[in-house]
Design an enzyme around this catalytic site. Structure first.
Site, PDB file in Angstrom:
ATOM      1  N   TYR A   1      -4.053   7.589   3.222  1.00 28.98           N
ATOM      2  CA  TYR A   1      -4.346   7.419   4.643  1.00 28.98           C
ATOM      3  C   TYR A   1      -5.854   7.454   4.873  1.00 28.98           C
ATOM      4  CZ  TYR A   1       0.607   8.692   5.159  1.00 28.98           C
ATOM      5  OH  TYR A   1       1.975   8.746   5.051  1.00 28.98           O
TER       6      TYR A   1
ATOM      7  N   HIS B   1       4.288   9.224  -3.313  1.00 24.91           N
ATOM      8  CA  HIS B   1       4.346   8.378  -2.120  1.00 24.91           C
ATOM      9  C   HIS B   1       5.319   7.217  -2.293  1.00 24.91           C
ATOM     10  CE1 HIS B   1       1.501   7.341   1.467  1.00 24.91           C
ATOM     11  NE2 HIS B   1       2.757   7.202   1.782  1.00 24.91           N
TER      12      HIS B   1
ATOM     13  N   SER C   1       8.316   8.449  10.890  1.00 26.54           N
ATOM     14  CA  SER C   1       8.561   7.530  12.011  1.00 26.54           C
ATOM     15  C   SER C   1       9.880   7.836  12.720  1.00 26.54           C
ATOM     16  CB  SER C   1       8.535   6.072  11.531  1.00 26.54           C
ATOM     17  OG  SER C   1       7.276   5.733  11.010  1.00 26.54           O
ATOM     18  N   PRO C   2      10.150   9.110  13.040  1.00 24.13           N
ATOM     19  CA  PRO C   2      11.425   9.442  13.696  1.00 24.13           C
ATOM     20  C   PRO C   2      11.510   8.928  15.128  1.00 24.13           C
ATOM     21  CG  PRO C   2       9.995  11.356  13.690  1.00 24.13           C
ATOM     22  CD  PRO C   2       9.311  10.308  12.849  1.00 24.13           C
ATOM     23  N   LEU C   3      10.364   8.488  15.673  1.00 22.00           N
ATOM     24  CA  LEU C   3      10.349   7.907  17.021  1.00 22.00           C
ATOM     25  C   LEU C   3      10.199   6.385  16.965  1.00 22.00           C
ATOM     26  CD1 LEU C   3       8.121  10.548  18.831  1.00 22.00           C
ATOM     27  CD2 LEU C   3      10.620  10.323  18.888  1.00 22.00           C
TER      28      LEU C   3
ATOM     29  N   ARG D   1       8.080   4.530  15.278  1.00 18.36           N
ATOM     30  CA  ARG D   1       6.659   4.184  15.417  1.00 18.36           C
ATOM     31  C   ARG D   1       6.243   4.144  16.894  1.00 18.36           C
ATOM     32  NH1 ARG D   1       5.576   3.138  10.227  1.00 18.36           N
ATOM     33  NH2 ARG D   1       7.151   2.105   8.962  1.00 18.36           N
ATOM     34  N   GLY D   2       6.826   5.079  17.655  1.00 21.17           N
ATOM     35  CA  GLY D   2       6.494   5.215  19.063  1.00 21.17           C
ATOM     36  C   GLY D   2       7.353   4.395  19.998  1.00 21.17           C
ATOM     37  N   PHE D   3       8.117   3.455  19.466  1.00 23.84           N
ATOM     38  CA  PHE D   3       8.876   2.541  20.317  1.00 23.84           C
ATOM     39  C   PHE D   3       9.972   3.269  21.098  1.00 23.84           C
ATOM     40  CE2 PHE D   3      12.288  -0.558  21.063  1.00 23.84           C
ATOM     41  CZ  PHE D   3      11.588  -1.508  21.786  1.00 23.84           C
TER      42      PHE D   3
ATOM     43  N   GLY E   1       7.402   3.840  25.663  1.00 25.78           N
ATOM     44  CA  GLY E   1       6.037   3.558  26.085  1.00 25.78           C
ATOM     45  C   GLY E   1       5.511   2.197  25.683  1.00 25.78           C
TER      46      GLY E   1
END
Length: 317
Positions: free
Chosen positions: A58, A126, A205-207, A209-211, A215
């Site tokens: 990262y 990874h 990414s449990p959300l 990736r924000g989607f 929002g």
């Protein structure tokens, strides 16, 4: 923060972790703010978060430095610190896998230097390198444990067969893979296996990736340098179709008095005894909202409604 044992032999830690990737990489990098990220990581610890997840890739490499700055002094002992090795920058902006034992041995020392610590609580592969037998890679990871540089070791995006092969060399403490209401592949084989073995599971990414927070309604809302612009599910036609998923999550959230993010995270938490989602954020109010998911209880009817959601439109990558 509610706590749970990190697998059948690990310490008790907060059930919601913090993924740090987006603080220096992939998401809106132009607005990177390291001082703010340090504050958010420390705020997470104050809210009861234990698991702080980073990786040498990262940045590359700068994310560990930010995490190390945040965990300086008394903060280090409050964190269950996890980092990863096995992906390296390639040419033309591509990524390559490197699971060679010599790379692992060298990289753990470099990660510890950047993190400002003498050990990590979890060192993760990874990605499995198809050019290197996993037994050889895992042997180098086991050496890190024997040397006291890592308290435990885990895999990321591994198959059940790969987990079993690693287990033949040294116990696997955790497996990290994507899991959310719009990415459920691991529910078929990987998560049932880790549950049966008492292996912790770390959903990234449990959300979505924000989607899934509701929002994002258009790809044009994403920053120009945001890597989600390249992902199939965020192309406008797919994104528009996937908004139906968000609508269902929002309906459950309104019914139980929670936020969509909390509902999405509570569903992930309900998938197993040793599940520790690591949503990423660098915004204090989103952090507080995410942590609050640990106290959200979904009824059997809520879970059944969410389980019945259709598959997402578009591939992961």
């Amino acid at each position: 923060m509610r706590k749970a044992p990190f697998g059948n032999s690990g310490p008790e830690i907060g059930v919601i972790g913090l993924g740090c990737m987006g603080m220096t990489w992939a998401y809106d990098v132009r607005n990177r703010d390291d001082e703010n990220s340090v504050r958010v990581i420390r705020q997470a610890l104050d809210l009861g978060v234990s698991l702080i997840d980073t990786a040498d890739m990262y940045g590359p490499y700068t994310n560990e430095e930010v995490v190390g700055a945040a965990l300086a002094g008394p903060y280090r002992d409050r964190a269950f610190l996890a980092t990863k090795v096995g992906i390296v920058p390639g040419g033309a902006g591509q990524q390559e896998r490197n699971g060679r034992p010599e790379h692992v041995r060298r990289s753990i020392d470099e990660s510890l230097r950047r993190l400002g610590t003498d050990h990590v609580d979890l060192y993760q592969l990874h990605r499995v390198d198809p050019e290197v037998p996993i037994e050889e890679t895992w042997g180098a990871f086991a050496e890190a444990v024997a040397a006291g540089k890592a308290r435990s070791i885990g895999l990321s995006e591994a198959t059940v067969e790969e987990i079993k092969r690693a287990q033949s060399v040294h116990p696997v403490a955790s497996v990290q893979s994507e899991l959310s209401l719009w990415t459920r592949d691991v529910l078929a084989e990987v998560l049932p296996y880790t549950e049966s073995q008492g292996i912790a599971f770390l959903p990234f990414s449990p959300l979505g990736r924000g989607f899934l927070t509701g929002g994002i309604t258009s790809v044009d809302e994403l920053p120009a340098d945001d890597f989600r612009r390249r992902l199939p599910r965020f192309q406008q036609d797919a994104l528009s179709a996937n908004l139906a998923l968000v609508g269902k999550v929002r309906a459950v959230a309104e019914r139980i008095g929670a936020s969509p993010a909390q509902v999405a995270l509570a569903w992930v938490l309900a998938q197993g005894r040793y599940v520790f989602p690591i949503p990423g954020t660098r915004t204090p109010r989103y952090l507080v909202d995410n942590v609050g998911a640990a106290g959200v209880e979904l009824s059997a009817a809520d879970l059944a409604e969410l389980d019945a959601l259709p598959a997402a439109t578009g591939g992961r990558y």
